[in-house]
Enzyme design. Sequence first.
Site, PDB file in Angstrom:
ATOM      1  N   ASP A   1       1.097  -1.662   0.086  1.00 50.53           N
ATOM      2  CA  ASP A   1      -0.126   0.180   0.371  1.00 50.53           C
ATOM      3  C   ASP A   1       0.751   1.328  -0.388  1.00 50.53           C
ATOM      4  OD1 ASP A   1      -2.574   1.024   0.183  1.00 50.53           O
ATOM      5  OD2 ASP A   1      -2.189   1.924   2.424  1.00 50.53           O
TER       6      ASP A   1
ATOM      7  N   GLU B   1       1.799  -0.636  -4.666  1.00 53.14           N
ATOM      8  CA  GLU B   1       0.791   0.832  -4.995  1.00 53.14           C
ATOM      9  C   GLU B   1       1.743   2.163  -5.190  1.00 53.14           C
ATOM     10  OE1 GLU B   1      -3.352   3.086  -3.767  1.00 53.14           O
ATOM     11  OE2 GLU B   1      -1.831   2.428  -2.194  1.00 53.14           O
TER      12      GLU B   1
END
Length: 511
Positions: A199, A254
């Site tokens: 993330d 990400e």
Amino acid sequence: MSKANDAPWWKSAVIYQVYPRSFADSNGDGVGDIRGISAHLDYLKTLGVDALWISPVFRSPMCDGGYDICDYTDVDPLFGTLDDLDTLIADAHRRDLKVLLDFVPNHTSDQHPWFIESSAGRDSAKRDWYVWRDQPNNWRAAFGGNSAWTWHEGSQQYYLHFFLPQQPDLNWHNPEVVAAMHEVLHFWLKRGVDGFRIDVVHCVGKDPHFNDDPRCLAGEAMVHINDQPHSHEVLRGLRRLVDEYPGERVLIGEVNIRSTRQVAAYYGASDELHMSFNFPPLDAGWDPVVFRLCIREVENELGAMLAWPTWVLSNHDVSRHRSRYGGSLRRAQAAAVLLLSLRGTPFIFQGEELGLEDIELNERNRVDPGGRDGSRSPLPWTEQAPHGWAGAPTWLPFSLHAGPLSVEAQHQQPTSTLALYQRLLSCRRTSKALQLGDWQELPSHPQVLAYRREHEDDERLVCINFSEASQVVSLAEPWTLQVASDGQGEGRPFTGWLAAEQAVILCRRTA
Ligand code: GLC
């Protein structure tokens, strides 16, 4: 270019994103869970994907849909138990499906024991695990753009959070934080997970000088928040760790930065990410210019570094691509051909294989603080309501036409979107050119994107007609139409004629 036989699994794989709250519910509480995923592994196998990336299922107060974690090594009771997850991993592996978890290194929940201890006082042993300051700077947080600093009354300092105040940022400069987060990865790798989606990894390294962001006031990209050099050091540490494990475990980042050149840096010298998400197609409309430029840029920038691309059209943070394309199923189907025939690893977001659209919620019914509920509606399994979600009402409503778009209704219907995805995945699985071959653009009408994929003696041509009019492509040699986005003409000689908003994959005609 890697040889087909020695390429790691993730280069030829197609990865399916499971948003667990909305995938399938096994206990009738209206929220999807891990046993629900286990119960539908055969669906994923029949669809033809190779791996699942499961959005966070860890213990969490759920202020940000589970991206606010208070225990990285346990499962939230909403989703089941650690045993359920172990069983899911084993069941998936038995079917030759890989399992990737979501690793959230930038921030924890404010309910994580680490933060509770850190905020106990300025001389807490874990004070430095988070980012505390006497004075805030002008950095803004996501979800509403308020200050990224929240005053903590109890310990009389501000703490940093790039997202909600309930998501304090960790301080990765502190070696104890690094060690603790490495332990988290060891925990899951030992349980057999095949890798992680990481993330907001471009936010992990912080500007050591905490400089004000000169562009903050103009509301533009936050230069001191994103893309700090220290993120690369953090990544190298994570990569060394996963490389200790057998079985080609993978790190997918990400990196929400629009410049492909900057994103390319996150692959390092093959010592950081294995793959990074490629963001421009996630907010692109149905536009050949945007796609053409984006694909060329990826080919040039990543190609030069031998960094392996990824392709993704939808996820849990953005509007579904069908909705972005004006609700047109025909466009969404043509886009599926594009997604699954470019050079790189494609990601399918649950429900796109059914052609789902966003739901619209009024202010009162919104759940997500970032306003991203639209794409997160539950997957309709059966035609009749409640579509395989018996029990309490689902946590979000179903999207429009959930009945006719359900798995049950599309199953064994040759012209359905689901059947198209199955044909595309099966075509890709049997073609080294599509999985690993070179990409070469072919001259074409500006509204048509045409390219060749080639690997040794395997070859495919792909043509996508973005226009509302039919178009002609002239090819010197005879080709067979292998897959068409609308199912028309498959298995027959390609005539050179593309219907409006139709996309095709062609293979060499055998006599
Ligand atoms: C990522 C996630 C998003 C989450 C944010 C903060 O962008 O995809 O859902 O809100 O990080 O963790």
